[in-house]
Design a protein around this motif. Structure first.
Motif, PDB file in Angstrom:
ATOM      1  N   PHE A   1      82.931  49.252  -3.482  1.00 46.72           N
ATOM      2  CA  PHE A   1      84.058  49.634  -2.626  1.00 46.72           C
ATOM      3  C   PHE A   1      85.384  49.570  -3.370  1.00 46.72           C
ATOM      4  O   PHE A   1      86.284  50.379  -3.105  1.00 46.72           O
ATOM      5  CB  PHE A   1      84.081  48.770  -1.372  1.00 46.72           C
ATOM      6  N   ILE A   2      85.521  48.618  -4.293  1.00 45.97           N
ATOM      7  CA  ILE A   2      86.723  48.595  -5.139  1.00 45.97           C
ATOM      8  C   ILE A   2      86.816  49.891  -5.938  1.00 45.97           C
ATOM      9  O   ILE A   2      87.869  50.524  -6.040  1.00 45.97           O
ATOM     10  CB  ILE A   2      86.690  47.380  -6.083  1.00 45.97           C
ATOM     11  N   ARG A   3      85.699  50.302  -6.522  1.00 44.14           N
ATOM     12  CA  ARG A   3      85.679  51.517  -7.331  1.00 44.14           C
ATOM     13  C   ARG A   3      85.924  52.751  -6.466  1.00 44.14           C
ATOM     14  O   ARG A   3      86.619  53.684  -6.878  1.00 44.14           O
ATOM     15  CB  ARG A   3      84.342  51.628  -8.069  1.00 44.14           C
ATOM     16  N   ALA A   4      85.358  52.756  -5.258  1.00 46.17           N
ATOM     17  CA  ALA A   4      85.554  53.902  -4.365  1.00 46.17           C
ATOM     18  C   ALA A   4      87.026  54.091  -4.037  1.00 46.17           C
ATOM     19  O   ALA A   4      87.513  55.225  -3.908  1.00 46.17           O
ATOM     20  CB  ALA A   4      84.749  53.707  -3.081  1.00 46.17           C
ATOM     21  N   ALA A   5      87.753  52.966  -3.910  1.00 47.26           N
ATOM     22  CA  ALA A   5      89.172  53.063  -3.576  1.00 47.26           C
ATOM     23  C   ALA A   5      89.981  53.704  -4.697  1.00 47.26           C
ATOM     24  O   ALA A   5      91.031  54.299  -4.449  1.00 47.26           O
ATOM     25  CB  ALA A   5      89.732  51.681  -3.266  1.00 47.26           C
ATOM     26  N   SER A   6      89.494  53.598  -5.940  1.00 51.28           N
ATOM     27  CA  SER A   6      90.273  54.111  -7.071  1.00 51.28           C
ATOM     28  C   SER A   6      89.771  55.450  -7.596  1.00 51.28           C
ATOM     29  O   SER A   6      90.573  56.278  -8.039  1.00 51.28           O
ATOM     30  CB  SER A   6      90.285  53.079  -8.213  1.00 51.28           C
ATOM     31  N   VAL A   7      88.445  55.694  -7.560  1.00 56.13           N
ATOM     32  CA  VAL A   7      87.914  56.932  -8.155  1.00 56.13           C
ATOM     33  C   VAL A   7      87.221  57.840  -7.149  1.00 56.13           C
ATOM     34  O   VAL A   7      86.839  58.965  -7.492  1.00 56.13           O
ATOM     35  CB  VAL A   7      86.950  56.619  -9.329  1.00 56.13           C
ATOM     36  N   GLY A   8      87.022  57.371  -5.917  1.00 57.92           N
ATOM     37  CA  GLY A   8      86.422  58.230  -4.900  1.00 57.92           C
ATOM     38  C   GLY A   8      84.956  57.929  -4.647  1.00 57.92           C
ATOM     39  O   GLY A   8      84.308  57.188  -5.382  1.00 57.92           O
ATOM     40  N   TRP A   9      84.435  58.543  -3.580  1.00 53.66           N
ATOM     41  CA  TRP A   9      83.074  58.262  -3.123  1.00 53.66           C
ATOM     42  C   TRP A   9      82.018  59.108  -3.834  1.00 53.66           C
ATOM     43  O   TRP A   9      80.827  58.809  -3.732  1.00 53.66           O
ATOM     44  CB  TRP A   9      82.988  58.502  -1.617  1.00 53.66           C
ATOM     45  N   GLY A  10      82.428  60.136  -4.525  1.00 49.27           N
ATOM     46  CA  GLY A  10      81.456  60.981  -5.208  1.00 49.27           C
ATOM     47  C   GLY A  10      81.067  60.467  -6.577  1.00 49.27           C
ATOM     48  O   GLY A  10      80.177  61.025  -7.229  1.00 49.27           O
ATOM     49  N   ASP A  11      81.685  59.409  -7.036  1.00 46.38           N
ATOM     50  CA  ASP A  11      81.402  58.852  -8.353  1.00 46.38           C
ATOM     51  C   ASP A  11      80.000  58.246  -8.396  1.00 46.38           C
ATOM     52  O   ASP A  11      79.586  57.519  -7.492  1.00 46.38           O
ATOM     53  CB  ASP A  11      82.457  57.786  -8.670  1.00 46.38           C
ATOM     54  N   VAL A  12      79.261  58.540  -9.476  1.00 49.39           N
ATOM     55  CA  VAL A  12      77.876  58.070  -9.601  1.00 49.39           C
ATOM     56  C   VAL A  12      77.817  56.549  -9.646  1.00 49.39           C
ATOM     57  O   VAL A  12      76.962  55.921  -8.995  1.00 49.39           O
ATOM     58  CB  VAL A  12      77.220  58.675 -10.862  1.00 49.39           C
ATOM     59  N   ALA A  13      78.732  55.921 -10.395  1.00 49.09           N
ATOM     60  CA  ALA A  13      78.736  54.460 -10.493  1.00 49.09           C
ATOM     61  C   ALA A  13      79.050  53.816  -9.145  1.00 49.09           C
ATOM     62  O   ALA A  13      78.501  52.761  -8.805  1.00 49.09           O
ATOM     63  CB  ALA A  13      79.744  54.015 -11.546  1.00 49.09           C
ATOM     64  N   THR A  14      79.922  54.442  -8.376  1.00 44.87           N
ATOM     65  CA  THR A  14      80.250  53.921  -7.046  1.00 44.87           C
ATOM     66  C   THR A  14      79.020  53.918  -6.155  1.00 44.87           C
ATOM     67  O   THR A  14      78.663  52.894  -5.551  1.00 44.87           O
ATOM     68  CB  THR A  14      81.363  54.769  -6.400  1.00 44.87           C
ATOM     69  N   LEU A  15      78.368  55.064  -6.066  1.00 47.23           N
ATOM     70  CA  LEU A  15      77.192  55.175  -5.197  1.00 47.23           C
ATOM     71  C   LEU A  15      76.052  54.283  -5.691  1.00 47.23           C
ATOM     72  O   LEU A  15      75.362  53.634  -4.892  1.00 47.23           O
ATOM     73  CB  LEU A  15      76.730  56.635  -5.144  1.00 47.23           C
ATOM     74  N   GLY A  16      75.875  54.237  -7.018  1.00 49.92           N
ATOM     75  CA  GLY A  16      74.816  53.393  -7.565  1.00 49.92           C
ATOM     76  C   GLY A  16      75.044  51.927  -7.266  1.00 49.92           C
ATOM     77  O   GLY A  16      74.105  51.189  -6.940  1.00 49.92           O
ATOM     78  N   SER A  17      76.294  51.494  -7.369  1.00 49.86           N
ATOM     79  CA  SER A  17      76.620  50.101  -7.093  1.00 49.86           C
ATOM     80  C   SER A  17      76.394  49.762  -5.622  1.00 49.86           C
ATOM     81  O   SER A  17      75.831  48.708  -5.294  1.00 49.86           O
ATOM     82  CB  SER A  17      78.077  49.829  -7.478  1.00 49.86           C
ATOM     83  N   LEU A  18      76.805  50.663  -4.724  1.00 51.62           N
ATOM     84  CA  LEU A  18      76.632  50.406  -3.291  1.00 51.62           C
ATOM     85  C   LEU A  18      75.158  50.391  -2.893  1.00 51.62           C
ATOM     86  O   LEU A  18      74.702  49.487  -2.183  1.00 51.62           O
ATOM     87  CB  LEU A  18      77.390  51.452  -2.486  1.00 51.62           C
TER      88      LEU A  18
END
Length: 470
Positions: free
Chosen positions: A224-241
């Motif tokens: 969620f920290i990453r989503a706030a800065s780079v968006g929800w479409g980022d692979v690392a964001t989705l993978g982390s969640l």
């Protein structure tokens, strides 16, 4: 030899109780302040230590990530190895790390210090709450102490903005870290002298549960920290969640079979307690938006300095603290349900008020009233929740309950900010594409963000309907 409160004369016992409460809530205030006090100092930190724009976010995120990921472990470790020991040890680490951060000469040194601060906070935070619960055993005393703790937890965000502005403008960004040192030393010395060490509970730490809880919670917070800065479409964001959810699912399965679980699942068996946990997730989702977006509105639209911005939040902070004086009177008489219902309605009103912000809005006529509603509403809605949770758990689970409580607050705030920043960014980009200037783009993004926050508060109203009168 440390005397028990009950063995002292009545006046001395009352003074000692007040001192113990002051020691414990001062620690909590330090931990909460650390989140917002650093916000104000970020521009000067970036200039002094040569942070990149993306790297600067980790001054905040390194602390949030470690703190949120380790809370469950810190709480349960206190139950097994001694709550005062974890409280004092965590506070010592937090204080030393604050000194190291203030002396940092590079970006890497500051980030390392922030990680150490997060570890210390994760040990001290849940055990602060557990010590309050086990120290104040008389019902009225406990309600009063837990209400003060809750008010300090919420109102500390506003105090942090004021303090950060004062220290940054009058001295240096390093002062926002150095100020923890004398306070931390004083609290450690006083705690070892006056705070009783509750009985330890025998058992072994649930290591599989500790690993999966830490990894799962940390991954979700990071996502969620990453989503706030780079968006929800980022692979690392989705993978982390996704990874975090899967690891937490494994954690729950492990806890169901563990003889001495890190997180006793029976904590959620009580309906009021379960509802309180949920609303401690939803409440910060709604409230943090007011701090995050209004800080930008005050500085970028109204042209306030960091110090003036901090004082602009003062009415909200004062009202939050003021409500802690009423909760011990109102809660035993009416129970949590009507207080939380009324509080969430008032919170929704304040957030809806903020959806009307424009570039021409003045503080006195367009913002102050909303801050008053948010202060009263959050005080009524959130302060009883800590009491509901901590006054109904057995002493052996007080640390674990405190860890869950603060984890819910931490993740709720992180999730809410990520979601609201996404809503804000989408609307802002649309306004910019239509030719809006910077100020209009900012306000155009805030309107749907505050609407989303109001929806979160409205959902917490529905959850509050499930409370039983106790």
């Amino acid at each position: 030899m440390t005397l028990s409160v009950d063995a002292l004369p009545e006046t001395a016992a009352r003074h000692r109780s007040a001192l113990v409460l002051a020691i414990l809530v001062t620690c909590q205030l330090m931990l909460v302040l650390d989140v917002t006090v650093m916000n104000v100092a970020l521009p000067r930190i970036q200039a002094d230590l040569h942070f990149s724009t993306t790297g600067l976010a980790w001054v905040l995120n390194a602390y949030t990530l470690v703190f949120g990921g380790m809370l469950l472990l810190g709480g349960r470790a206190g139950d097994l190895f001694g709550r005062r020991r974890l409280f004092v040890g965590g506070l010592i680490l937090f204080t030393v790390a604050s000194l190291a951060g203030g002396l940092a000469t590079s970006a890497g040194m500051l980030i390392a210090a922030r990680i150490a601060q997060g570890l210390g906070a994760a040990a001290a935070g849940p055990n602060t709450l557990a010590l309050i619960t086990t120290t104040f055993t008389e019902p009225k005393q406990r309600i009063r102490a837990l209400a003060v703790f809750s008010g300090m937890s919420t109102g500390g965000f506003a105090i942090g903005l004021i303090l950060g502005g004062l220290l940054t403008e009058w001295t240096s960004w390093r002062a926002v870290l150095f100020i923890n040192v004398p306070i931390g030393i004083a609290v450690v010395v006083l705690a070892t002298r006056f705070v009783r060490s509750p009985a330890q509970h025998s058992g072994r730490l649930d290591l599989p549960g500790a690993v999966t809880a830490t990894l799962g919670t940390g991954a979700i917070v990071y996502g969620f920290i990453r989503a706030a800065s780079v968006g929800w479409g980022d692979v690392a964001t989705l993978g982390s969640l996704v990874g975090g959810v899967l690891v937490l699912a494994a954690f729950v399965l492990l806890e169901r079979r563990a003889a001495q679980p890190l997180l006793p699942l029976h904590l959620f068996a009580n309906r009021n307690r379960a509802a309180a946990f949920v609303n401690l997730f939803l409440g910060p989702m709604a409230m943090l938006s007011s701090f995050f977006f209004l800080t930008q509105f005050f500085q970028d639209v109204l042209g306030y300095s960091p110090l003036t911005t901090g004082f602009a939040f003062l009415p909200l902070g004062v009202l939050l603290f003021g409500m802690t004086r009423l909760i011990p009177v109102l809660l035993p008489r009416f129970g949590p349900k009507p207080l939380t219902l009324i509080g969430t309605v008032v919170m929704v009103g304040g957030l809806v008020w903020l959806t009307r912000l424009t570039t021409a809005t003045a503080y006195g006529t367009g913002v102050l009233g909303a801050l008053v509603l948010l202060g009263v509403g959050a005080g009524l809605a959130l302060s009883p929740l800590t009491v509901v949770i901590m006054s109904t758990v057995p002493p052996s689970d007080a640390g674990a309950a405190g860890g869950v409580l603060q984890t819910m607050q931490n993740i709720g705030g992180t999730v809410g900010l990520a979601v609201l920043v996404t809503v804000f960014g989408t609307a802002g980009r649309h306004a910019a594409a239509n030719g809006a200037d910077a100020a209009h783009t900012l306000v155009s993004g805030m309107t749907p963000a505050f609407t989303t926050a109001a929806v979160c508060a409205a959902v917490s109203f529905l959850v509050a309907l499930t409370f039983r009168r106790t």
